[in-house]
Design a protein around this motif. Structure first.
Motif, PDB file in Angstrom:
ATOM      1  N   PHE A  98     -74.966 140.259  83.746  1.00  0.00           N
ATOM      2  CA  PHE A  98     -73.900 139.664  84.502  1.00  0.00           C
ATOM      3  C   PHE A  98     -74.437 138.957  85.594  1.00  0.00           C
ATOM      4  O   PHE A  98     -75.050 139.695  86.568  1.00  0.00           O
ATOM      5  CB  PHE A  98     -72.668 140.719  84.573  1.00  0.00           C
ATOM      6  CG  PHE A  98     -71.378 140.238  85.061  1.00  0.00           C
ATOM      7  CD1 PHE A  98     -70.358 141.015  85.604  1.00  0.00           C
ATOM      8  CD2 PHE A  98     -70.995 139.003  84.825  1.00  0.00           C
ATOM      9  CE1 PHE A  98     -69.047 140.377  85.823  1.00  0.00           C
ATOM     10  CE2 PHE A  98     -69.839 138.387  85.122  1.00  0.00           C
ATOM     11  CZ  PHE A  98     -68.698 139.245  85.281  1.00  0.00           C
ATOM     12  N   GLY A  99     -74.118 137.826  86.158  1.00  0.00           N
ATOM     13  CA  GLY A  99     -74.494 137.180  87.191  1.00  0.00           C
ATOM     14  C   GLY A  99     -74.242 137.974  88.531  1.00  0.00           C
ATOM     15  O   GLY A  99     -73.005 138.547  88.489  1.00  0.00           O
ATOM     16  N   ASP A 100     -75.061 137.703  89.375  1.00  0.00           N
ATOM     17  CA  ASP A 100     -74.765 138.222  90.595  1.00  0.00           C
ATOM     18  C   ASP A 100     -73.354 137.878  91.255  1.00  0.00           C
ATOM     19  O   ASP A 100     -72.447 138.703  91.641  1.00  0.00           O
ATOM     20  CB  ASP A 100     -75.700 137.694  91.897  1.00  0.00           C
ATOM     21  CG  ASP A 100     -77.011 138.616  91.476  1.00  0.00           C
ATOM     22  OD1 ASP A 100     -78.294 137.941  92.085  1.00  0.00           O
ATOM     23  OD2 ASP A 100     -77.134 139.469  90.802  1.00  0.00           O
ATOM     24  N   ALA A 101     -72.983 136.656  91.147  1.00  0.00           N
ATOM     25  CA  ALA A 101     -71.739 136.220  91.613  1.00  0.00           C
ATOM     26  C   ALA A 101     -70.525 136.451  90.677  1.00  0.00           C
ATOM     27  O   ALA A 101     -69.377 135.956  90.870  1.00  0.00           O
ATOM     28  CB  ALA A 101     -71.741 134.790  91.865  1.00  0.00           C
ATOM     29  N   ARG A 102     -70.859 136.843  89.567  1.00  0.00           N
ATOM     30  CA  ARG A 102     -69.903 137.254  88.412  1.00  0.00           C
ATOM     31  C   ARG A 102     -69.164 135.883  87.886  1.00  0.00           C
ATOM     32  O   ARG A 102     -67.941 135.775  87.599  1.00  0.00           O
ATOM     33  CB  ARG A 102     -68.765 138.321  89.058  1.00  0.00           C
ATOM     34  CG  ARG A 102     -69.413 139.546  89.090  1.00  0.00           C
ATOM     35  CD  ARG A 102     -68.119 140.618  89.432  1.00  0.00           C
ATOM     36  NE  ARG A 102     -67.890 140.373  90.923  1.00  0.00           N
ATOM     37  CZ  ARG A 102     -66.310 140.463  91.213  1.00  0.00           C
ATOM     38  NH1 ARG A 102     -65.573 140.439  90.241  1.00  0.00           N
ATOM     39  NH2 ARG A 102     -66.138 140.134  92.422  1.00  0.00           N
ATOM     40  N   LYS A 103     -70.102 134.749  87.779  1.00  0.00           N
ATOM     41  CA  LYS A 103     -69.667 133.639  87.103  1.00  0.00           C
ATOM     42  C   LYS A 103     -70.376 133.511  85.919  1.00  0.00           C
ATOM     43  O   LYS A 103     -69.999 132.354  85.263  1.00  0.00           O
ATOM     44  CB  LYS A 103     -69.856 132.489  88.210  1.00  0.00           C
ATOM     45  CG  LYS A 103     -68.923 132.637  89.328  1.00  0.00           C
ATOM     46  CD  LYS A 103     -69.203 131.306  90.332  1.00  0.00           C
ATOM     47  CE  LYS A 103     -68.554 131.356  91.688  1.00  0.00           C
ATOM     48  NZ  LYS A 103     -68.865 130.056  92.528  1.00  0.00           N
ATOM     49  N   ASP A 104     -71.495 134.094  85.667  1.00  0.00           N
ATOM     50  CA  ASP A 104     -72.176 133.630  84.294  1.00  0.00           C
ATOM     51  C   ASP A 104     -72.814 134.974  83.911  1.00  0.00           C
ATOM     52  O   ASP A 104     -72.846 136.185  84.497  1.00  0.00           O
ATOM     53  CB  ASP A 104     -73.263 132.682  84.614  1.00  0.00           C
ATOM     54  CG  ASP A 104     -74.081 133.363  85.857  1.00  0.00           C
ATOM     55  OD1 ASP A 104     -73.960 133.024  87.093  1.00  0.00           O
ATOM     56  OD2 ASP A 104     -75.184 134.148  85.565  1.00  0.00           O
ATOM     57  N   SER A 105     -73.192 134.850  82.445  1.00  0.00           N
ATOM     58  CA  SER A 105     -73.756 135.962  81.734  1.00  0.00           C
ATOM     59  C   SER A 105     -74.749 135.533  80.841  1.00  0.00           C
ATOM     60  O   SER A 105     -74.532 134.438  80.278  1.00  0.00           O
ATOM     61  CB  SER A 105     -72.580 136.829  81.118  1.00  0.00           C
ATOM     62  OG  SER A 105     -73.118 137.856  80.574  1.00  0.00           O
ATOM     63  N   SER A 106     -75.532 136.301  80.354  1.00  0.00           N
ATOM     64  CA  SER A 106     -76.610 136.074  79.348  1.00  0.00           C
ATOM     65  C   SER A 106     -76.605 137.297  78.181  1.00  0.00           C
ATOM     66  O   SER A 106     -76.453 138.449  78.817  1.00  0.00           O
ATOM     67  CB  SER A 106     -78.031 135.706  79.954  1.00  0.00           C
ATOM     68  OG  SER A 106     -78.274 136.752  80.444  1.00  0.00           O
ATOM     69  N   LEU A 107     -77.033 136.895  77.171  1.00  0.00           N
ATOM     70  CA  LEU A 107     -77.314 137.868  75.968  1.00  0.00           C
ATOM     71  C   LEU A 107     -78.642 137.528  75.499  1.00  0.00           C
ATOM     72  O   LEU A 107     -78.968 136.274  75.138  1.00  0.00           O
ATOM     73  CB  LEU A 107     -76.204 137.705  75.043  1.00  0.00           C
ATOM     74  CG  LEU A 107     -76.590 138.063  73.538  1.00  0.00           C
ATOM     75  CD1 LEU A 107     -77.014 139.703  73.633  1.00  0.00           C
ATOM     76  CD2 LEU A 107     -75.630 137.831  72.567  1.00  0.00           C
ATOM     77  N   HIS A 108     -79.547 138.513  75.706  1.00  0.00           N
ATOM     78  CA  HIS A 108     -80.754 138.322  75.223  1.00  0.00           C
ATOM     79  C   HIS A 108     -81.231 139.043  73.856  1.00  0.00           C
ATOM     80  O   HIS A 108     -81.109 140.180  73.984  1.00  0.00           O
ATOM     81  CB  HIS A 108     -81.805 138.353  76.272  1.00  0.00           C
ATOM     82  CG  HIS A 108     -83.096 138.208  75.841  1.00  0.00           C
ATOM     83  ND1 HIS A 108     -83.921 136.867  75.857  1.00  0.00           N
ATOM     84  CD2 HIS A 108     -84.379 139.093  75.475  1.00  0.00           C
ATOM     85  CE1 HIS A 108     -85.103 136.908  75.448  1.00  0.00           C
ATOM     86  NE2 HIS A 108     -85.580 138.383  75.225  1.00  0.00           N
ATOM     87  N   ILE A 109     -81.701 138.679  73.000  1.00  0.00           N
ATOM     88  CA  ILE A 109     -81.983 139.652  71.750  1.00  0.00           C
ATOM     89  C   ILE A 109     -83.484 139.407  71.450  1.00  0.00           C
ATOM     90  O   ILE A 109     -84.225 138.266  71.277  1.00  0.00           O
ATOM     91  CB  ILE A 109     -81.257 139.004  70.441  1.00  0.00           C
ATOM     92  CG1 ILE A 109     -79.752 138.736  70.632  1.00  0.00           C
ATOM     93  CG2 ILE A 109     -81.692 139.606  69.367  1.00  0.00           C
ATOM     94  CD1 ILE A 109     -78.960 138.411  69.410  1.00  0.00           C
ATOM     95  N   THR A 110     -83.996 140.447  71.475  1.00  0.00           N
ATOM     96  CA  THR A 110     -85.543 140.484  71.352  1.00  0.00           C
ATOM     97  C   THR A 110     -85.763 140.969  69.657  1.00  0.00           C
ATOM     98  O   THR A 110     -85.115 141.664  69.262  1.00  0.00           O
ATOM     99  CB  THR A 110     -86.299 141.674  71.986  1.00  0.00           C
ATOM    100  OG1 THR A 110     -85.565 141.471  73.399  1.00  0.00           O
ATOM    101  CG2 THR A 110     -87.578 141.852  71.976  1.00  0.00           C
ATOM    102  N   ALA A 111     -86.686 140.108  69.283  1.00  0.00           N
ATOM    103  CA  ALA A 111     -87.282 140.280  67.670  1.00  0.00           C
ATOM    104  C   ALA A 111     -86.079 140.251  66.976  1.00  0.00           C
ATOM    105  O   ALA A 111     -85.634 141.310  66.256  1.00  0.00           O
ATOM    106  CB  ALA A 111     -87.890 141.642  67.719  1.00  0.00           C
ATOM    107  N   ALA A 112     -85.456 139.063  66.697  1.00  0.00           N
ATOM    108  CA  ALA A 112     -84.126 139.001  66.184  1.00  0.00           C
ATOM    109  C   ALA A 112     -84.261 139.265  64.667  1.00  0.00           C
ATOM    110  O   ALA A 112     -85.576 139.137  63.915  1.00  0.00           O
ATOM    111  CB  ALA A 112     -83.642 137.468  66.001  1.00  0.00           C
ATOM    112  N   GLN A 113     -83.352 139.861  64.074  1.00  0.00           N
ATOM    113  CA  GLN A 113     -83.318 140.333  62.612  1.00  0.00           C
ATOM    114  C   GLN A 113     -82.177 139.701  61.959  1.00  0.00           C
ATOM    115  O   GLN A 113     -81.294 139.208  62.384  1.00  0.00           O
ATOM    116  CB  GLN A 113     -83.189 141.904  62.636  1.00  0.00           C
ATOM    117  CG  GLN A 113     -84.405 142.878  63.300  1.00  0.00           C
ATOM    118  CD  GLN A 113     -84.190 144.013  62.996  1.00  0.00           C
ATOM    119  OE1 GLN A 113     -83.308 144.662  62.507  1.00  0.00           O
ATOM    120  NE2 GLN A 113     -85.040 144.744  63.750  1.00  0.00           N
ATOM    121  N   PRO A 114     -82.452 139.336  60.530  1.00  0.00           N
ATOM    122  CA  PRO A 114     -81.175 139.001  59.918  1.00  0.00           C
ATOM    123  C   PRO A 114     -79.799 139.500  60.052  1.00  0.00           C
ATOM    124  O   PRO A 114     -78.968 138.865  59.959  1.00  0.00           O
ATOM    125  CB  PRO A 114     -81.579 139.112  58.306  1.00  0.00           C
ATOM    126  CG  PRO A 114     -83.282 139.035  58.479  1.00  0.00           C
ATOM    127  CD  PRO A 114     -83.278 139.918  59.589  1.00  0.00           C
TER     128      PRO A 114
END
Lengths: 110, 114
Positions: free
Chosen positions: A65-81
């Motif tokens: 969650f961004g510091d200013a609570r205006k944005d967010s990200s989802l990171h997936i490592t070693a994606a699987q089917p």
């Protein structure tokens, strides 16, 4: 009108690669949620982030969650089917309404 | 604990007819939300009910209407069906206004208008 812009709209990658999905807004949200939806089913809640700068991990998935609570990200490592699906973000505004991103369709090829 | 249940799972109607979709929330949840999802796209907010009252409405024509019953279950009615109303209609419930903990979706009703 509050908007939550989600990118990319579509992502097709090979198994084992890493990826990041973004949700951005000019508005502040009190909390933000990420969901995954499979065809013919309703979205399933993955995580809720509440505090600016918060990072949550769910196995190979990392949510920020961004510091200013205006944005967010989802990171997936070693994606699987099994990660294939439609990923949706939703932010809770001051009127207790959930504002939804348009979704990221993710395909992981074996 | 039973989840959010929606009925029917599939519905086929002719253009101009009326459709009624039903939703039972999780026990203890007082808020019910309705969404429309066209094939492969994101969610479009339709209606929000809490404690029997309509709290908010999305940008849809008046032929989309609904209600919430005393047991917190809900109905979505779509009058004068048009071909573009074909979509997956999703219902979600939460513990109440401002409470998104436990926000849970049903599996949806697939409405096809022919």
């Amino acid at each position: 009108t509050q908007l939550l812009e989600q990118s990319p709209q579509f992502l097709s990658i090979q198994e084992g690669e890493n990826l990041t999905v973004y949700c951005n807004s000019s508005s502040v949200f009190s909390s933000l949620q990420w969901y995954r939806q499979e065809p013919g089913e309703g979205p399933v809640l993955l995580v809720t982030v509440v505090t600016g700068g918060e990072v949550k991990k769910l196995k190979r998935l990392t949510f920020q969650f961004g510091d200013a609570r205006k944005d967010s990200s989802l990171h997936i490592t070693a994606a699987q089917p099994g990660d294939t699906g439609l990923y949706l973000c939703a932010g809770l505004n001051s009127n207790y309404q959930l504002i939804w991103g348009a979704g990221t369709k993710l395909i992981i090829k074996p | 604990e039973a989840g959010v249940t929606q009925s029917p799972t599939h519905l086929i109607k002719t253009r101009g007819q009326q459709a009624t979709l039903r939703c039972s929330p999780i026990s203890g949840h007082t808020s019910v939300y309705w969404y429309q999802q066209a094939l492969g796209l994101g969610l479009q907010f339709l209606l929000w009910y809490d404690e029997g009252e309509e709290r908010n409405r999305g940008n849809f024509p008046p032929r989309f209407s609904g209600r919430q019953f005393p047991n917190y279950s809900s109905e979505l009615n779509v009058n004068a069906l048009e071909l573009e109303d074909s979509a997956l209609y999703l219902c979600a419930s939460s513990p109440g206004t401002g409470r998104i903990d436990g926000y849970t979706f049903g599996s949806g009703t697939r409405l096809t208008v022919v």
